[in-house]
Design a protein around this motif. Structure first.
Motif, PDB file in Angstrom:
ATOM      1  N   LEU A  74      43.327  35.134 -17.544  1.00  7.59           N
ATOM      2  CA  LEU A  74      41.987  35.288 -18.110  1.00  7.59           C
ATOM      3  C   LEU A  74      41.742  34.344 -19.283  1.00  7.59           C
ATOM      4  CD1 LEU A  74      41.645  39.187 -18.010  1.00  7.59           C
ATOM      5  CD2 LEU A  74      40.671  37.505 -16.425  1.00  7.59           C
ATOM      6  N   THR A  75      42.708  34.257 -20.173  1.00  8.80           N
ATOM      7  CA  THR A  75      42.516  33.441 -21.372  1.00  8.80           C
ATOM      8  C   THR A  75      43.090  32.023 -21.230  1.00  8.80           C
ATOM      9  OG1 THR A  75      44.620  34.125 -22.350  1.00  8.80           O
ATOM     10  CG2 THR A  75      42.675  35.500 -22.831  1.00  8.80           C
ATOM     11  N   HIS A  76      43.965  31.848 -20.244  1.00 10.48           N
ATOM     12  CA  HIS A  76      44.678  30.583 -20.033  1.00 10.48           C
ATOM     13  C   HIS A  76      45.620  30.250 -21.191  1.00 10.48           C
ATOM     14  CE1 HIS A  76      42.255  29.935 -16.482  1.00 10.48           C
ATOM     15  NE2 HIS A  76      41.189  30.166 -17.216  1.00 10.48           N
TER      16      HIS A  76
END
Length: 126
Positions: A74-76
């Protein structure tokens, strides 16, 4: 010591550190800055591991570190960095835990565990 960042053209961004110029680029002609950050983790651990082995006269031929990064989808952002130390054939069993402890002393890792405060300023010549 200060580090100076310069812009040589196109997407190039260079860091001048003492007598060295470290080139980065987003167009594939040099590593991107984030790759250098990741490389600093493994190479820093590598310096400690290599020093440990050399101080004890241990074999280093075939010694290498594989670094793996697991990211949050999701945030990488990277969640886990794993360093696998591949020891040479015949490496003494009694030093295996100690070589891990030596890698754990890496200054880059220590700074990540206790991150510095960041300040960003603008300076306009008068």
């Amino acid at each position: 010591m200060d580090l100076k960042v310069k812009f040589p053209g196109n997407l190039g961004v260079d860091a001048e550190y003492g007598p060295f110029t470290i080139s980065t680029n987003q167009d594939g002609t040099a590593p991107p800055p984030f790759a250098l950050f990741l490389a600093s983790i493994g190479t820093c651990a590598g310096i400690y591991v290599l020093s440990f082995c050399r101080q004890r006269g241990l074999p280093t031929e075939g010694l290498e570190i594989t670094q793996k990064m697991d990211s949050d989808p999701l945030t990488h952002m990277i969640k886990t960095v794993t360093l696998d130390i591949h020891l040479p054939e015949g490496f003494p069993e009694k030093y295996k835990e100690a070589v891990i402890r030596s890698a754990d002393q890496c200054a880059v890792k220590q700074h990540m565990m206790n991150p510095p405060k960041f300040e960003i300023n603008t300076i306009i010549p008068s």
